[in-house]
Design a protein around this motif. Structure first.
Motif, PDB file in Angstrom:
ATOM      1  N   LEU A  78       0.839  -1.206   0.000  1.00 37.64           N
ATOM      2  CA  LEU A  78       0.000   0.000   0.000  1.00 37.64           C
ATOM      3  C   LEU A  78       0.872   1.252   0.000  1.00 37.64           C
ATOM      4  O   LEU A  78       0.597   2.216  -0.716  1.00 37.64           O
ATOM      5  N   TYR A  79       1.905   1.224   0.803  1.00 39.00           N
ATOM      6  CA  TYR A  79       2.833   2.355   0.891  1.00 39.00           C
ATOM      7  C   TYR A  79       3.518   2.593  -0.455  1.00 39.00           C
ATOM      8  O   TYR A  79       3.624   3.733  -0.921  1.00 39.00           O
ATOM      9  N   CYS A  80       3.976   1.519  -1.093  1.00 41.11           N
ATOM     10  CA  CYS A  80       4.646   1.647  -2.392  1.00 41.11           C
ATOM     11  C   CYS A  80       3.708   2.232  -3.446  1.00 41.11           C
ATOM     12  O   CYS A  80       4.098   3.103  -4.231  1.00 41.11           O
ATOM     13  N   ILE A  81       2.475   1.741  -3.482  1.00 33.46           N
ATOM     14  CA  ILE A  81       1.519   2.242  -4.476  1.00 33.46           C
ATOM     15  C   ILE A  81       1.235   3.717  -4.237  1.00 33.46           C
ATOM     16  O   ILE A  81       1.197   4.520  -5.175  1.00 33.46           O
ATOM     17  N   ASP A  82       1.041   4.090  -2.987  1.00 28.57           N
ATOM     18  CA  ASP A  82       0.739   5.478  -2.650  1.00 28.57           C
ATOM     19  C   ASP A  82       1.885   6.409  -3.015  1.00 28.57           C
ATOM     20  O   ASP A  82       1.672   7.554  -3.402  1.00 28.57           O
ATOM     21  N   HIS A  83       3.121   5.919  -2.920  1.00 28.09           N
ATOM     22  CA  HIS A  83       4.299   6.737  -3.220  1.00 28.09           C
ATOM     23  C   HIS A  83       4.838   6.499  -4.624  1.00 28.09           C
ATOM     24  O   HIS A  83       5.911   7.005  -4.963  1.00 28.09           O
ATOM     25  N   ARG A  84       4.123   5.732  -5.428  1.00 30.14           N
ATOM     26  CA  ARG A  84       4.545   5.412  -6.800  1.00 30.14           C
ATOM     27  C   ARG A  84       5.912   4.750  -6.828  1.00 30.14           C
ATOM     28  O   ARG A  84       6.722   4.966  -7.740  1.00 30.14           O
ATOM     29  N   LEU A  85       6.213   3.943  -5.834  1.00 30.40           N
ATOM     30  CA  LEU A  85       7.453   3.174  -5.829  1.00 30.40           C
ATOM     31  C   LEU A  85       7.250   1.921  -6.669  1.00 30.40           C
ATOM     32  O   LEU A  85       6.169   1.344  -6.682  1.00 30.40           O
ATOM     33  N   HIS A  86       8.284   1.506  -7.352  1.00 32.19           N
ATOM     34  CA  HIS A  86       8.155   0.423  -8.320  1.00 32.19           C
ATOM     35  C   HIS A  86       7.826  -0.909  -7.654  1.00 32.19           C
ATOM     36  O   HIS A  86       8.471  -1.326  -6.691  1.00 32.19           O
TER      37      HIS A  86
END
Length: 216
Positions: free
Chosen positions: A146-154
């Motif tokens: 969820l954190y990655c998606i929210d921050h546009r992390l790959h």
């Protein structure tokens, strides 16, 4: 709800509507064959396996699914990861819940502790990306997704799908046969035969009146 909470654009880098396509029938018969006929499984850095579905043989790799989804290759991705080392889970928990808190290793965060946008995002992710049967809480891995998606992390989505499929084959039967809509579209694109006695099912959409009310 998507208009009120800016969730939809978060999935553009993961394939957009290809990932968010809940609707449409699942052809249960070839999906069942897909999972039951998996063999030659490899779980190294590039997981793969072979399948045999209705006279079609294919080696499944992340590149095969990446090509089908039209996604670019991800060289420096944040998830899946080999180790939790270096991930600041206290920061992740703070952002997901909107209040300072620590995340003790192995502990769970309850669904109702998440900020509204992350509650809906979690439902989508657990139905299509980090598939799970548990909807009342999240693990560290799920929280980090969820954190990655929210921050546009790959996120290497094709690699995650291949790994989860291997997990199901190896005995995690509680998950059923995940990615049914995705596999139906994928197998159809390969020209897999459809027979008159095939069983079809339409999945229940993960966003319901109950989950929306819990997210307000």
């Amino acid at each position: 709800m998507f208009e009120l909470l800016p969730i939809r654009p978060l999935f553009d880098s993961l394939g957009g509507d290809q990932v968010l396509l809940f609707s449409g029938p699942q052809n249960l018969s070839p999906v069942h064959e897909f999972y039951c006929n998996m063999h030659s499984i490899r779980k190294e850095l590039a997981p793969s396996f072979s399948i045999w579905v209705r006279k079609k043989s294919l080696v499944i790799t992340d590149d095969v699914f990446r090509l089908f989804l039209g996604l670019p290759e991800v060289r420096n991705f944040h998830f899946p990861f080999l180790t939790h080392s270096g991930v600041e889970f206290d920061r992740v928990a703070t952002e997901l819940c909107g209040t300072p808190r620590s995340w003790i290793a192995g502990a769970l965060i309850q669904q109702n502790e998440l900020l509204p946008r992350f509650r809906l995002l979690k439902i989508i992710v657990c139905a299509n990306i980090h598939v799970t049967t548990h909807s009342s809480h999240i693990t560290e891995d799920q929280g980090y997704v969820l954190y990655c998606i929210d921050h546009r992390l790959h996120i290497d989505l094709p690699a995650r799908i291949v790994t989860k499929m291997i997990t199901v084959f190896e005995g995690h039967k509680s998950l059923g046969f995940p990615y049914g809509c995705f596999l139906t579209r994928f197998l159809t694109s390969l020209g897999v035969s459809i027979f008159e006695d095939n069983k079809f099912a339409s999945p229940v959409k993960p966003i319901t009146k109950l989950t929306v009310s819990q997210s307000q």
